[in-house]
Design a protein around this motif. Structure first.
Motif, PDB file in Angstrom:
ATOM      1  N   MET A  87      21.253 -37.436 -27.348  1.00 26.13           N
ATOM      2  CA  MET A  87      21.281 -36.211 -26.553  1.00 26.13           C
ATOM      3  C   MET A  87      22.397 -35.304 -27.058  1.00 26.13           C
ATOM      4  O   MET A  87      23.427 -35.777 -27.513  1.00 26.13           O
ATOM      5  N   GLY A  88      22.189 -34.008 -26.942  1.00 25.80           N
ATOM      6  CA  GLY A  88      23.270 -33.079 -27.220  1.00 25.80           C
ATOM      7  C   GLY A  88      23.461 -32.263 -25.970  1.00 25.80           C
ATOM      8  O   GLY A  88      22.507 -31.991 -25.248  1.00 25.80           O
ATOM      9  N   MET A  89      24.718 -31.909 -25.689  1.00 29.14           N
ATOM     10  CA  MET A  89      24.909 -31.113 -24.494  1.00 29.14           C
ATOM     11  C   MET A  89      25.833 -29.948 -24.796  1.00 29.14           C
ATOM     12  O   MET A  89      26.871 -30.110 -25.427  1.00 29.14           O
ATOM     13  N   LEU A  90      25.399 -28.787 -24.351  1.00 31.08           N
ATOM     14  CA  LEU A  90      26.228 -27.590 -24.496  1.00 31.08           C
ATOM     15  C   LEU A  90      26.852 -27.308 -23.140  1.00 31.08           C
ATOM     16  O   LEU A  90      26.148 -26.980 -22.193  1.00 31.08           O
ATOM     17  N   PHE A  91      28.160 -27.460 -23.068  1.00 33.47           N
ATOM     18  CA  PHE A  91      28.824 -27.277 -21.779  1.00 33.47           C
ATOM     19  C   PHE A  91      29.052 -25.801 -21.496  1.00 33.47           C
ATOM     20  O   PHE A  91      29.126 -24.976 -22.409  1.00 33.47           O
TER      21      PHE A  91
END
Lengths: 269, 260, 151
Positions: A87-91
């Motif tokens: 997963m990648g997450m852009l905060f």
């Protein structure tokens, strides 16, 4: 209720509360593979919480969160960390590591999860930075970037490992119109080009409607509407209309719950 | 009255809970499979941050405290005609007590508060969450190197503090007040024992380094990620760390020198 | 390059700590690294007074070792004192006498060794046969008073 051919994230009967307040109450959400799914709703409805639940940073009180068939709350630490590498997450704030350069930020996930040689890492980092248009900014420190640039670097970092799922937490919040346009384009292009599943959490209606394939509207701990952008646009429910058109008052009240106005004013304190 | 009691119990439970989670954080960050390749550069960076950069304040305060001890010791001891015992007094009080305690207090103010603020800010800007989502345990990546650095730095700083302080005392005693140099040093050497005094002082410094860094790191990790929460956590770090150091110093002194 | 500077700084810092410890050891505590080891000898005393572990052992006022252990010998019902004597001092004849002395009027207790005349020397694990207990002030006063009365 629609059902999708290929569901990557399947949330069933999810309940979660913070203190006394229920954030989610028996919520079902399906996210189709390879599409852009948006989770929308007024502020404070726990949209970010949903991303954290999917990422396993918070534990639900009830229900299951199946990601590719694996129930996130039941994974042990190692399995969870392995799942997170997909997963990648852009905060919302970008959350770049402030003590290392832009280049090192993007290289970070690769250094942690792969044994790639330094040249390979360099090539991939430059490719990812090029994809977000910031190849020239690789030697800057995060503090030298503007808000929009920081978010693009964070996006490059989120896709560094070519994840299957990319989660965006309020990607448009607090951006000027140009940066917003750039980001909208970028998210759509990356999704088409890399074929990953995108989940966007946002309350920016126009931008989100423009790029999402499917939308969930959340209010009062429940899914109040779901459907394609057209379906949401044409919904008749008052709650949905209020949110889409940005009306100040309606089913979602302007006033925080309070006692009777007049009697409170006249009351001796 | 009942309400007061309930609140007292509630607060007590909350403190206990905090203590428990501090313990868990400590365990998880230290009892990890050691990965020297990734760990070492991080620890070195932290030693630079909490150790090397604290050096000046330690040297300056060590020098002045040593000089004050020399001066005070002289004015008291000269009445009994035993001013050559100044060296012994300066050395023993520095090595046994003042070096570890004052270094730990300065360390809490200089490095501990900075650690808390840094980790708190990382939490506020979602860097800790972001690490977690990348699949890196922030306890190992952020907390563990800082703990190790605190461990290593405080004994080093305390040793330097002792040495500088003793030379400060010697400067005042020998050069300014005219105590005979030979008896100053020989008195000191006769009364200071390496394992009894110097090693025990070092053990104190290690314990203090551990406690101060632990408190600092926990307060940062546990803080409410707002500007108010961070400032609150920084204050707590300095207060709790100082109190723990002073209380622990008594316990350790009793164990080491008190024949208990 | 920035990393190099950092590492050199940290290295110098740790080195400073080590050097400081070494200087404390040598200059302040007078720790002697040249000692070529020690050997152990024992002595039984009727009364050790205030003698403690790490008390000095001297000969003609020169420090030659220290007390390492004090326990009660259950067979002889006497105090058994273990001493470490520096290897350099290997000429204590077997008829040397030891006594517990006091530094100054109220100072610390220490052990004084007076060499004997025999040609044979004490080895590791040997006993001093000729011992003199500590002078206990109360006993002394008691004896003095008793003598006064009996006269």
């Amino acid at each position: 209720m629609d059902s999708f051919d290929d569901v990557i994230i399947d949330i069933k009967q999810l309940s979660f509360s913070r203190g006394e307040r229920a954030i989610y109450d028996n919520v079902d959400i399906q996210v189709p593979r390879g599409k852009i799914t948006a989770i929308m709703g007024p502020s404070g409805t726990g949209k970010t919480t949903l991303l954290r639940l999917i990422g396993g940073q918070l534990m639900p009180e009830n229900g299951s969160i199946l990601v590719d068939g694996k129930d996130i709350p039941r994974l042990n630490r190692r399995e969870l960390f392995k799942m997170r590498s997909r997963m990648g997450m852009l905060f919302q704030s970008g959350a770049l590591f402030t003590d290392i350069s832009v280049y090192e930020n993007v290289a970070f996930p690769m250094r942690v999860h792969t044994d790639l040689s330094e040249e390979m890492i360099r090539d991939v980092v430059l490719m990812k930075l090029h994809a977000v248009g910031l190849r020239g900014a690789r030697d800057l420190m995060p503090s030298e970037l503007s808000g929009g640039m920081a978010r693009r670097v964070a996006l490059a970092r989120a896709i560094a490992l070519d994840p299957e799922i990319v989660m965006y937490d309020e990607p448009f919040a607090g951006q000027d119109p140009i940066a917003m346009g750039v980001l909208v384009n970028l998210i759509r292009r990356l999704n088409r080009a890399l074929g990953h599943t995108s989940i966007i959490v946002s309350h920016d209606i126009q931008e989100t409607l423009a790029i999402a394939d499917y939308i969930y509207l959340i209010s009062d701990a429940e899914v109040v509407a779901r459907g394609t952008p057209e379906e949401i646009n044409n919904a008749t429910s008052m709650k949905v209309r209020q949110f889409i058109q940005g009306l100040p008052d309606g089913p979602v009240p302007f006033h925080f719950p309070a006692g009777d106005y007049q009697s409170e004013l006249l009351q001796d304190s | 009255m009942l309400d007061l009691l309930a609140r007292l119990g509630h607060n007590g439970l909350k403190k206990l809970e905090a203590f428990g989670s501090a313990g868990i954080i400590l365990m998880q960050s230290l009892i990890a499979r050691p990965q020297p390749a990734t760990m070492l550069p991080l620890v070195i960076k932290q030693i630079h941050f909490v150790g090397v950069l604290s050096l000046i304040i330690i040297v300056v305060s060590g020098l002045f405290i040593g000089m004050v001890l020399g001066l005070q010791g002289y004015t008291i001891l000269v009445d009994y005609g035993s001013e050559q015992a100044v060296g012994q007094m300066v050395a023993l009080s520095l090595v046994r007590e003042l070096a570890p305690v004052v270094t730990a207090l300065l360390f809490a103010g200089r490095a501990g508060s900075a650690l808390t603020a840094e980790i708190g800010l990382m939490k506020a800007t979602e860097q800790l969450s972001s690490l977690e989502m990348i699949g890196v345990d922030p306890l190992r990546r952020i907390v563990a190197p800082r703990l190790w650095a605190g461990f290593i730095c405080l004994p080093v700083l305390a040793t330097i503090f002792s040495l500088v302080g003793i030379f400060g005392g010697a400067l005042v005693g020998i050069e300014w007040l005219g105590i005979y140099e030979g008896s100053f040093w020989s008195n000191m050497q006769n009364s200071v024992d390496f394992s009894e005094d110097i090693l025990n002082g070092l053990i104190k410094a290690v314990v203090f380094g551990f406690v101060v860094t632990w408190i600092a790191v926990f307060q940062g990790y546990d803080c409410v990620p707002t500007s108010e929460g961070i400032s609150d956590a920084t204050t707590k770090t300095v207060v709790y760390a100082s109190l723990s150091v002073l209380a622990l110093d008594f316990v350790l002194t009793a164990l080491m020198f008190g024949d208990l | 390059m920035r990393i190099r500077v950092l590492e050199i700084g940290v290295g110098a810092f740790l080195l400073m700590g080590l050097v400081a410890l070494l200087m404390l050891a040598v200059n302040v505590s007078g720790l002697n690294f040249e000692s070529k080891g020690t050997y152990r000898v024992y002595a039984r005393f009727e009364n050790i007074g205030g003698l403690t572990e790490r008390s000095k052992v001297t000969m003609s006022g020169v420090l030659i070792g220290q007390v390492t252990d004090i326990r009660l010998d259950s067979d002889a019902l006497q105090a058994l004192v273990e001493m470490e004597i520096s290897k350099d001092v290997d000429f204590l004849s077997i008829d040397s006498s030891v006594s517990i002395l006091t530094a100054g009027l109220l100072g610390e207790k220490y052990i004084g060794v007076v060499a004997g005349a025999e040609e044979e020397f004490l080895q590791d694990g040997d006993f001093f046969e000729d011992t003199q207990s500590a002078l206990v002030l109360e006993d002394l006063i008691g004896k003095f008073l008793f003598n006064e009365v009996s006269e």
